[in-house]
Design an enzyme around this catalytic site. Structure first.
Site, PDB file in Angstrom:
ATOM      1  N   LYS A  86       6.748  -5.170  -2.309  1.00  0.00           N
ATOM      2  CA  LYS A  86       5.716  -4.462  -1.554  1.00  0.00           C
ATOM      3  C   LYS A  86       4.539  -4.108  -2.461  1.00  0.00           C
ATOM      4  O   LYS A  86       4.724  -3.700  -3.614  1.00  0.00           O
ATOM      5  CB  LYS A  86       6.313  -3.192  -0.940  1.00  0.00           C
ATOM      6  CG  LYS A  86       5.356  -2.398  -0.049  1.00  0.00           C
ATOM      7  CD  LYS A  86       6.055  -1.172   0.522  1.00  0.00           C
ATOM      8  CE  LYS A  86       5.137  -0.353   1.407  1.00  0.00           C
ATOM      9  NZ  LYS A  86       5.826   0.842   1.968  1.00  0.00           N
ATOM     10  N   SER A 162       5.912   1.529   6.753  1.00  0.00           N
ATOM     11  CA  SER A 162       4.822   0.858   6.057  1.00  0.00           C
ATOM     12  C   SER A 162       5.272  -0.364   5.262  1.00  0.00           C
ATOM     13  O   SER A 162       4.436  -1.089   4.697  1.00  0.00           O
ATOM     14  CB  SER A 162       4.142   1.850   5.090  1.00  0.00           C
ATOM     15  OG  SER A 162       5.058   2.304   4.099  1.00  0.00           O
ATOM     16  N   SER A 186       9.740   4.330   6.260  1.00  0.00           N
ATOM     17  CA  SER A 186       8.974   3.103   6.041  1.00  0.00           C
ATOM     18  C   SER A 186       9.794   1.884   5.651  1.00  0.00           C
ATOM     19  O   SER A 186       9.289   0.763   5.691  1.00  0.00           O
ATOM     20  CB  SER A 186       7.898   3.336   4.975  1.00  0.00           C
ATOM     21  OG  SER A 186       6.881   4.156   5.474  1.00  0.00           O
TER      22      SER A 186
END
Length: 464
Positions: A86, A162, A186
């Site tokens: 990420k 996210s 997330s």
């Protein structure tokens, strides 16, 4: 001679299957990496999971791994397994823009975060970085910098956030594993929406650097297709790093070693609503049916709510304070560059007083005490991961819902960031329209191994 038990398409293989294929000589890290890079080139235009792909670097790492396998000097547990990261984790040589136009790409990036350093030391192959909403501030994944990340199951739907880029990449066969972050759900939210496994360990179990402005809400964790892959990644990611003063000491046992422990006879509390959540009927039915199957497979399941009320206000205050702390360090003029919704959170946090912040921390502590007492009678808690299926892509809240903010539609996840407990989302089934539904398993603080073991058992039961 080929092994009929080993899949032939590397893009569909788990990390464990790839290592087995390398061991058997049926596949090389270069072949696996190239196949997955081809899958990214073919599939990512429809999904937009990646914000950076580096085929040249990936193939260099794959060739180095291939040489280690040939020489018999394998470096780590997942040597040669491709992984995405990420775009919030510092990764040497790659920009870490965190989805923000306010962060320049053309500056030196010489530092690995603990996550990247541990994956690199293990010999894993870095495919690229996955998309995040700006500064990972919300539970869907879109930004002015990277556009909208879509759900591979149905590209008209959100992948969640996210860590939506990581979830979409894994679900679409564009890498078997990824690493995300979870400050209010997330990891678990996109895992549920995309039909994969997402694990948020106890706070501090995976060291972080730089320190997250979201403080005790912030966790890193694996996103995978199987619980076994998540356990293997945990053994890599949870190694110590001196740059995180809040990190927990190393574990005595390994997560992979505890994964197959006997969990039959454990007492499982099933809370369909936590006592305050409105749940979509199809989600409720899918998770309820999954829990019934677990009850028939040797687990003692009782219906029980933990007993706390919705801590939405406390969570939103802490979230806003973290966002404002981070954004206050940005260059002048950044307020006009950031996502408008993030700007509103920034303003809220900037105007939050110390008393309100401490009140929110006190609420978090109170819920932690409630959960501590709850777990003296119940080994784990099971809930739906998200009360709704994935909704239309490009929106922060379900269109037409009348909701004002993303935490309002994910009340099963953020309470367990406040309490810092380990929580995992595993696939429970699908709706009548084929959308994945996640089941969340929550354990006491520091019971990461138990949560993973029960999740593996549940995964096996639900797969039959």
């Amino acid at each position: 001679m080929s092994n009929p038990d080993i899949p032939t398409d590397p893009s569909t293989m788990t990390a464990v299957e790839l290592v087995s294929a390398y061991t058997a000589g049926a596949l090389s890290p270069v072949e696996a990496t190239q196949a997955i890079l081809d899958a990214i080139a073919e599939r990512d235009d429809a999904v937009n999971a990646y914000c950076l792909v580096d085929p040249e670097r990936a193939l260099v790492q794959a060739k180095e791994s291939e040489q280690r396998w040939h020489s018999g000097h394998v470096r780590g547990l997942l040597d040669g397994v491709p992984i995405s990261i990420k775009d919030v984790f510092l990764t040497e040589g790659w920009p870490t823009r965190r989805g923000s136009r306010a962060i320049a790409a053309d500056v030196p990036w010489p530092v690995d975060s603990p996550v990247a350093a541990h994956l690199r030391a293990d010999g894993m192959v870095f495919l690229g970085k996955t998309a995040t909403p700006e500064l990972a501030w919300k539970a869907t994944t879109d930004s002015a910098l990277n556009g909208v990340t879509r759900n591979p199951v149905d590209p008209t739907r959100t992948a969640g956030g996210s860590s939506g880029g990581s979830a979409a990449a894994v679900a679409a066969g564009m890498g078997p594993v990824s690493v995300g972050t979870d400050g209010g759900g997330s990891i678990r939210i996109p895992a549920a929406f995309c039909g994969i496994v997402g694990f948020k360990p106890t706070h501090g179990r995976i060291p972080l650097y730089p320190a997250s402005p979201f403080g005790p809400l912030a966790h890193a964790g694996p996103m995978t297709r199987t619980v076994e892959d998540a356990a293997l990644l945990m053994d890599i990611l949870s190694l110590p790093d001196p740059r995180d003063p809040t990190a927990q000491p190393p574990t005595i046992t390994t997560f992979r070693g505890e994964l197959h422990r006997d969990v039959r006879g454990l007492t499982v509390a099933y809370s369909p609503t936590l006592g305050f959540v409105d749940v979509d009927p199809e989600v409720s039915s899918v998770v309820g049916n999954a829990v019934e199957r677990l009850a028939g497979a040797g687990l003692r399941v009782v219906n029980a709510d933990p007993g706390f009320t919705d801590p939405l206000a406390a969570f939103e205050d802490l979230w806003a304070a973290g966002a404002a702390t981070l954004l206050s360090k940005f260059p002048a003029g950044s307020r006009e560059l950031v996502d408008p919704g993030l700007g509103e959170v920034w303003d809220r946090g900037a105007n939050l007083g110390a008393v309100a912040y401490l009140d929110a921390r006190a609420t978090a502590a109170d819920i932690g005490i409630v959960m501590g007492a709850f777990h003296t009678a119940h080994d784990v808690l099971i809930t739906p991961t998200v009360p709704i299926p994935a909704f239309a892509a490009g929106y922060d809240v379900p269109p037409g819902s009348g909701l004002r903010s993303w935490p309002q539609w994910t009340p099963f996840t953020y309470p367990f960031n406040l309490t810092q407990q380990p929580a995992i989302s595993i696939p429970a089934g699908v709706t009548s329209g084929g959308l994945p539904v996640g089941m969340q398993i929550v354990g006491p603080r520091h019971s990461d191994d138990l949560v993973l073991a029960l999740a593996r058992y549940a995964e096996a039961i639900l797969a039959d």
